[in-house]
Design an enzyme around this catalytic site. Sequence first.
Site, PDB file in Angstrom:
ATOM      1  N   TYR A  72     -42.585  49.819 -70.705  1.00  0.00           N
ATOM      2  CA  TYR A  72     -42.842  48.578 -69.961  1.00  0.00           C
ATOM      3  C   TYR A  72     -43.314  47.531 -70.969  1.00  0.00           C
ATOM      4  CZ  TYR A  72     -45.057  45.414 -66.610  1.00  0.00           C
ATOM      5  OH  TYR A  72     -45.423  44.316 -65.873  1.00  0.00           O
ATOM      6  N   LYS A  98     -46.528  49.146 -57.256  1.00  0.00           N
ATOM      7  CA  LYS A  98     -45.118  49.486 -57.068  1.00  0.00           C
ATOM      8  C   LYS A  98     -44.957  50.490 -55.916  1.00  0.00           C
ATOM      9  CE  LYS A  98     -44.921  46.966 -60.809  1.00  0.00           C
ATOM     10  NZ  LYS A  98     -44.954  47.517 -62.146  1.00  0.00           N
ATOM     11  N   ASP A 143     -47.600  57.033 -68.510  1.00  0.00           N
ATOM     12  CA  ASP A 143     -47.440  55.966 -67.515  1.00  0.00           C
ATOM     13  C   ASP A 143     -46.446  56.483 -66.484  1.00  0.00           C
ATOM     14  OD1 ASP A 143     -46.677  53.769 -65.974  1.00  0.00           O
ATOM     15  OD2 ASP A 143     -46.944  52.338 -67.614  1.00  0.00           O
TER      16      ASP A 143
HETATM   17  C1  LIG Z   1     -45.651  47.155 -63.331  1.00  0.00           C
HETATM   18  C2  LIG Z   1     -45.922  48.150 -64.396  1.00  0.00           C
HETATM   19  C3  LIG Z   1     -47.132  48.148 -65.102  1.00  0.00           C
HETATM   20  C4  LIG Z   1     -48.194  47.097 -64.890  1.00  0.00           C
HETATM   21  O1  LIG Z   1     -48.708  47.109 -63.615  1.00  0.00           O
HETATM   22  P1  LIG Z   1     -49.354  45.824 -62.884  1.00  0.00           P
HETATM   23  O2  LIG Z   1     -49.845  46.389 -61.597  1.00  0.00           O
HETATM   24  O3  LIG Z   1     -48.269  44.795 -62.757  1.00  0.00           O
HETATM   25  O4  LIG Z   1     -50.457  45.331 -63.774  1.00  0.00           O
HETATM   26  C5  LIG Z   1     -47.336  49.151 -66.048  1.00  0.00           C
HETATM   27  N1  LIG Z   1     -46.390  50.075 -66.310  1.00  0.00           N
HETATM   28  C6  LIG Z   1     -45.205  50.089 -65.667  1.00  0.00           C
HETATM   29  C7  LIG Z   1     -44.206  51.140 -65.993  1.00  0.00           C
HETATM   30  C8  LIG Z   1     -44.935  49.128 -64.688  1.00  0.00           C
HETATM   31  O5  LIG Z   1     -43.749  49.153 -64.064  1.00  0.00           O
END
Ligand SMILES: *Cc1c(COP(=O)(O)O)cnc(C)c1O
Length: 369
Positions: free
Chosen positions: A98, A193, A168
């Site tokens: 990301y 998400k 992550d």
């Molecule tokens: C969206 C995302 C983030 C960051 O998250 P936020 O809630 O926007 O701060 C980190 N890692 C991945 C893989 C993401 O898709």
Amino acid sequence: MHRDTMILHAGYRAHQEAGPFLAGPQFSSTYTAPGEPSSHPLTYGRFHNPTWTAWEEALGVLEGGHAVAYASGMAAVAAVFGVCLKPGDVIVLPADSYYTTRWLASDWLKAIGVDVRLAPTRDDAQAGVLEGARLLWIETPTNPQLDVCDIEALVRTARSLGVLVAVDNTTATAWLQQPLALGADYVVASDTKALTGHSDLVLGHVATADPGRVTALRTWRTQQGSIPGPMEVWLAHRSLATLPLRLDRQCASAHQLADFLTSQSAVEAVYYPGLSDHPGHAIAKRQMQAFGGVVSFDLGTRARAERFLSSLSLVREATSFGGVHSTAERRARWGGDAISEGFIRFSVGCESSDDILNDVARALEPAAG
Ligand SMILES: *Cc1c(COP(=O)(O)O)cnc(C)c1O
């Protein structure tokens, strides 16, 4: 008890307790707390909040560990960087992670004297550059290219070299993939998400099996002030109960969409770990319960991608992913990723799959022209 049932009830008040199933959000910056602070369970809103406590209990059930909630996914990323790394340390990041994770590392970590090494996710290439590192950062499937690496194998190599591992897990969510059970030291997720899935909040969390690490993560949150709002946390908790239902449908429809796209001449490439010719398919099949609700594909040029997006009538053009409403975007409009100008990241929602496929099929006609 089935895991889905446990998720549905996780963090709710006990079955025998009178009152609401899930207590409402507690909005309080301060609490009546005379005398010795340690004699009171609640004192000040940056230190603790019962709405967080219930949510973290639920996340602990989902992750198979202990969880700490943060204001956003990036606040959770920063917390793991912050508790693990000091000047002189080395972090190994995916070259295709990301984008903001790499951006934070290159701006902040480099400035405080942490060495940042990049290697691709595919073929577990990060394993080759672990010597002397403090922290290995894994993202699988990656956002937005959906490349996959073998968590268990990377953990094994990292362990043998004394390297900590953080995963992550945003794209998969802990419902589809459980990095703690595969040996990871930390799991990080953006709960903005699919985990919460209603496009109405920004949140993140970190999970770990080690209580000492939980204390460090909480202290970081208290000091940095990267605390989540009680309203967001309560909405997230309310949404968690339907995670298995939502994702089950999203994954099934995403698979159908990926299959459909591979048959379309206007589509130059389809990236979905569920496709048998995806380079990470065998690993994904082993370490994930299903292949996720995001499908990426390449329409070759910016003009074709823009024609496709503007021809969609059900699917909205929007960033982010994992929500109950299908969305798509031309990812290169943001920069930062090594992808084609025609690269589309498509987030499959909970609409009937026929309606999603029909919308895509209609929008591909002008894109092909
Ligand atoms: C969206 C995302 C983030 C960051 O998250 P936020 O809630 O926007 O701060 C980190 N890692 C991945 C893989 C993401 O898709």
